[in-house]
Design a protein around this motif. Sequence first.
Motif, PDB file in Angstrom:
ATOM      1  N   LEU A  61       0.821  -1.224   0.126  1.00 46.05           N
ATOM      2  CA  LEU A  61       0.049   0.025   0.075  1.00 46.05           C
ATOM      3  C   LEU A  61       0.923   1.145   0.121  1.00 46.05           C
ATOM      4  CD1 LEU A  61      -3.124   0.823   0.187  1.00 46.05           C
ATOM      5  CD2 LEU A  61      -2.603   1.211   2.866  1.00 46.05           C
ATOM      6  N   PHE A  62       0.913   1.939  -1.253  1.00 45.48           N
ATOM      7  CA  PHE A  62       1.814   3.104  -1.255  1.00 45.48           C
ATOM      8  C   PHE A  62       0.968   4.220  -0.545  1.00 45.48           C
ATOM      9  CE2 PHE A  62       3.592   6.981  -2.981  1.00 45.48           C
ATOM     10  CZ  PHE A  62       4.861   6.898  -2.838  1.00 45.48           C
ATOM     11  N   GLU A  63      -0.275   4.421  -0.638  1.00 49.05           N
ATOM     12  CA  GLU A  63      -1.249   5.426   0.150  1.00 49.05           C
ATOM     13  C   GLU A  63      -2.383   5.003   0.021  1.00 49.05           C
ATOM     14  OE1 GLU A  63      -1.209   9.249  -2.028  1.00 49.05           O
ATOM     15  OE2 GLU A  63      -1.653   8.346  -3.901  1.00 49.05           O
ATOM     16  N   SER A  64      -2.993   5.325   1.210  1.00 49.13           N
ATOM     17  CA  SER A  64      -4.312   4.867   1.411  1.00 49.13           C
ATOM     18  C   SER A  64      -5.357   5.701   0.670  1.00 49.13           C
ATOM     19  CB  SER A  64      -4.563   4.910   2.865  1.00 49.13           C
ATOM     20  OG  SER A  64      -4.669   6.244   3.351  1.00 49.13           O
ATOM     21  N   SER A  65      -6.589   5.234   0.325  1.00 52.14           N
ATOM     22  CA  SER A  65      -7.654   5.932  -0.332  1.00 52.14           C
ATOM     23  C   SER A  65      -8.948   5.932   0.242  1.00 52.14           C
ATOM     24  CB  SER A  65      -7.595   5.682  -1.663  1.00 52.14           C
ATOM     25  OG  SER A  65      -7.803   4.166  -1.871  1.00 52.14           O
ATOM     26  N   ILE A  66      -9.030   6.241   1.341  1.00 52.69           N
ATOM     27  CA  ILE A  66     -10.180   6.258   2.457  1.00 52.69           C
ATOM     28  C   ILE A  66     -11.030   7.183   2.188  1.00 52.69           C
ATOM     29  CG2 ILE A  66     -11.235   5.856   4.773  1.00 52.69           C
ATOM     30  CD1 ILE A  66      -8.607   4.141   5.290  1.00 52.69           C
ATOM     31  N   THR A  67     -12.424   7.127   1.529  1.00 53.20           N
ATOM     32  CA  THR A  67     -13.205   8.399   1.462  1.00 53.20           C
ATOM     33  C   THR A  67     -14.350   8.349   2.485  1.00 53.20           C
ATOM     34  OG1 THR A  67     -14.493   6.853  -0.162  1.00 53.20           O
ATOM     35  CG2 THR A  67     -12.917   8.379  -1.007  1.00 53.20           C
ATOM     36  N   SER A  68     -14.395   7.337   3.208  1.00 53.32           N
ATOM     37  CA  SER A  68     -15.815   7.476   4.190  1.00 53.32           C
ATOM     38  C   SER A  68     -15.280   8.266   5.484  1.00 53.32           C
ATOM     39  CB  SER A  68     -15.785   5.926   4.588  1.00 53.32           C
ATOM     40  OG  SER A  68     -14.766   5.324   5.274  1.00 53.32           O
ATOM     41  N   LEU A  69     -13.959   8.655   5.673  1.00 54.10           N
ATOM     42  CA  LEU A  69     -13.640   9.491   6.599  1.00 54.10           C
ATOM     43  C   LEU A  69     -12.858  10.637   5.898  1.00 54.10           C
ATOM     44  CD1 LEU A  69     -11.994   6.900   9.181  1.00 54.10           C
ATOM     45  CD2 LEU A  69     -14.446   8.293   9.532  1.00 54.10           C
ATOM     46  N   PRO A  70     -12.687  11.826   6.559  1.00 59.32           N
ATOM     47  CA  PRO A  70     -12.049  13.124   6.227  1.00 59.32           C
ATOM     48  C   PRO A  70     -10.523  12.896   6.415  1.00 59.32           C
ATOM     49  CG  PRO A  70     -13.551  13.779   7.805  1.00 59.32           C
ATOM     50  CD  PRO A  70     -13.702  12.428   7.882  1.00 59.32           C
ATOM     51  N   LEU A  71      -9.920  13.182   5.382  1.00 62.07           N
ATOM     52  CA  LEU A  71      -8.283  13.082   5.467  1.00 62.07           C
ATOM     53  C   LEU A  71      -7.723  14.337   5.958  1.00 62.07           C
ATOM     54  CD1 LEU A  71      -5.642  11.731   4.462  1.00 62.07           C
ATOM     55  CD2 LEU A  71      -5.844  12.964   2.388  1.00 62.07           C
ATOM     56  N   LEU A  72      -6.903  13.994   7.176  1.00 66.26           N
ATOM     57  CA  LEU A  72      -6.353  15.448   7.741  1.00 66.26           C
ATOM     58  C   LEU A  72      -4.941  15.616   7.216  1.00 66.26           C
ATOM     59  CD1 LEU A  72      -7.482  14.660  11.259  1.00 66.26           C
ATOM     60  CD2 LEU A  72      -8.522  16.163   9.527  1.00 66.26           C
ATOM     61  N   SER A  73      -4.175  14.614   6.924  1.00 63.64           N
ATOM     62  CA  SER A  73      -2.732  14.704   6.586  1.00 63.64           C
ATOM     63  C   SER A  73      -2.247  13.308   5.990  1.00 63.64           C
ATOM     64  CB  SER A  73      -1.811  15.318   7.661  1.00 63.64           C
ATOM     65  OG  SER A  73      -1.747  14.347   8.658  1.00 63.64           O
ATOM     66  N   LYS A  74      -1.125  13.922   5.039  1.00 63.57           N
ATOM     67  CA  LYS A  74      -0.472  12.583   4.876  1.00 63.57           C
ATOM     68  C   LYS A  74       1.172  12.637   5.125  1.00 63.57           C
ATOM     69  CE  LYS A  74      -2.878  10.806   0.828  1.00 63.57           C
ATOM     70  NZ  LYS A  74      -3.240   9.479   0.935  1.00 63.57           N
ATOM     71  N   GLY A  75       1.784  11.962   6.096  1.00 61.78           N
ATOM     72  CA  GLY A  75       3.084  12.363   6.265  1.00 61.78           C
ATOM     73  C   GLY A  75       3.952  11.423   5.313  1.00 61.78           C
ATOM     74  N   LYS A  76       5.253  11.470   6.010  1.00 65.70           N
ATOM     75  CA  LYS A  76       6.290  10.638   5.242  1.00 65.70           C
ATOM     76  C   LYS A  76       5.825   9.091   4.960  1.00 65.70           C
ATOM     77  CE  LYS A  76      10.063  13.176   6.709  1.00 65.70           C
ATOM     78  NZ  LYS A  76      11.328  13.395   7.721  1.00 65.70           N
ATOM     79  N   VAL A  77       5.267   8.570   6.009  1.00 68.06           N
ATOM     80  CA  VAL A  77       4.790   7.117   6.096  1.00 68.06           C
ATOM     81  C   VAL A  77       3.116   7.151   6.493  1.00 68.06           C
ATOM     82  CG1 VAL A  77       5.324   4.866   7.192  1.00 68.06           C
ATOM     83  CG2 VAL A  77       7.100   6.325   6.885  1.00 68.06           C
ATOM     84  N   ARG A  78       2.809   7.670   7.221  1.00 67.25           N
ATOM     85  CA  ARG A  78       1.453   7.779   7.700  1.00 67.25           C
ATOM     86  C   ARG A  78       0.107   8.653   7.070  1.00 67.25           C
ATOM     87  NH1 ARG A  78       5.134   6.118  10.911  1.00 67.25           N
ATOM     88  NH2 ARG A  78       4.747   4.151  12.157  1.00 67.25           N
ATOM     89  N   ASP A  79      -0.928   7.843   6.746  1.00 66.16           N
ATOM     90  CA  ASP A  79      -1.865   8.825   6.448  1.00 66.16           C
ATOM     91  C   ASP A  79      -2.956   9.172   7.704  1.00 66.16           C
ATOM     92  OD1 ASP A  79      -0.672   8.724   3.987  1.00 66.16           O
ATOM     93  OD2 ASP A  79      -2.447   7.391   3.159  1.00 66.16           O
ATOM     94  N   ILE A  80      -3.571  10.219   7.881  1.00 65.08           N
ATOM     95  CA  ILE A  80      -4.225  10.348   9.118  1.00 65.08           C
ATOM     96  C   ILE A  80      -5.618  11.028   8.633  1.00 65.08           C
ATOM     97  CG2 ILE A  80      -4.625  11.495  11.339  1.00 65.08           C
ATOM     98  CD1 ILE A  80      -1.529  11.781  11.357  1.00 65.08           C
TER      99      ILE A  80
END
Length: 310
Positions: free
Chosen positions: A5-24
Amino acid sequence: MTAPLFESSITSLPLLSKGKVRDIYAVDADKLLIVTTDRLSAFDVILPDPIPKKGEVLQAVANFWFDKLAHIVPNQLTGVDPESVVAENEREQVRGRAVVVKRLKPLPIEAVVRGYVIGSGWKDYQQTGAICGIALPAGLKMAQKLPQPIFTPATKAEVGDHDENVSYEQAAANCDATLAEALKGTGKTGAQLCAEARDAAIRLYEEAAVYAATRGIIIADTKFEFGIDAAGTLHLIDEALTPDSSRFWPADQYAEGSNPPSYDKQYVRDYLETLDWGKVAPGPKLPAEVIARTSAKYIEAYEKLTGKTL
């Protein structure tokens, strides 16, 4: 094997930020979903190739330590199943690599603890006889164990920038300035929280190092992050004692005076050092062999530390 998984693509929750490794993502007013991807950054540049299993290893190692060290300081975990907060068709993205955490206000510092003189600390020591202004005995060798662990805080950099070492006094002042509003009515100051973070970080490192030694691993240094709740209570947040946030050495390959191999992305860094690359984005693509060996290093770290297979 599940695809990396290079980056997540969750649309059911608001994306707050993408860091070097973690998507919040925001779960609600009190909780966040943190997805640990398979992205890898080196020299503060995110590389274009994901490392299979890396995110699962990081999350599993962090969860292991959160559980083992929970008696020292409260942590961010809520116990909520990440699969329960996303849509059904998004569950595979969070399975084994995500965690639902409390919303906490982060301290504006990286809480770095060093038990051995290596890396930037070794360079600093050679030039000044000290690490981050902390005077040390003369004549220490590369990779030598320090008389006792030292706390060397750093600023938190934005993605793509470098963390910068600061004095303890500067770290305390940063905490005072950043946390003043959040601490109103709690009876605490940012400087007090900085001292709590320093003491907790050293104790976390010491207990983890003792355990890791029983598994044949030396923890040379590590960095922690801390946050506070509305009452000003310190919590351990982000990740803890993972191969990304720590320098793990195999004890059977350790010798003073030389730089031991490590269970982390050092293998990738060493490869990148052979390239004519300016260490700025975009990063170069990695050969399949480098990707596979890096993945194996991460998995080996988890299995050696925990005695379990992933």
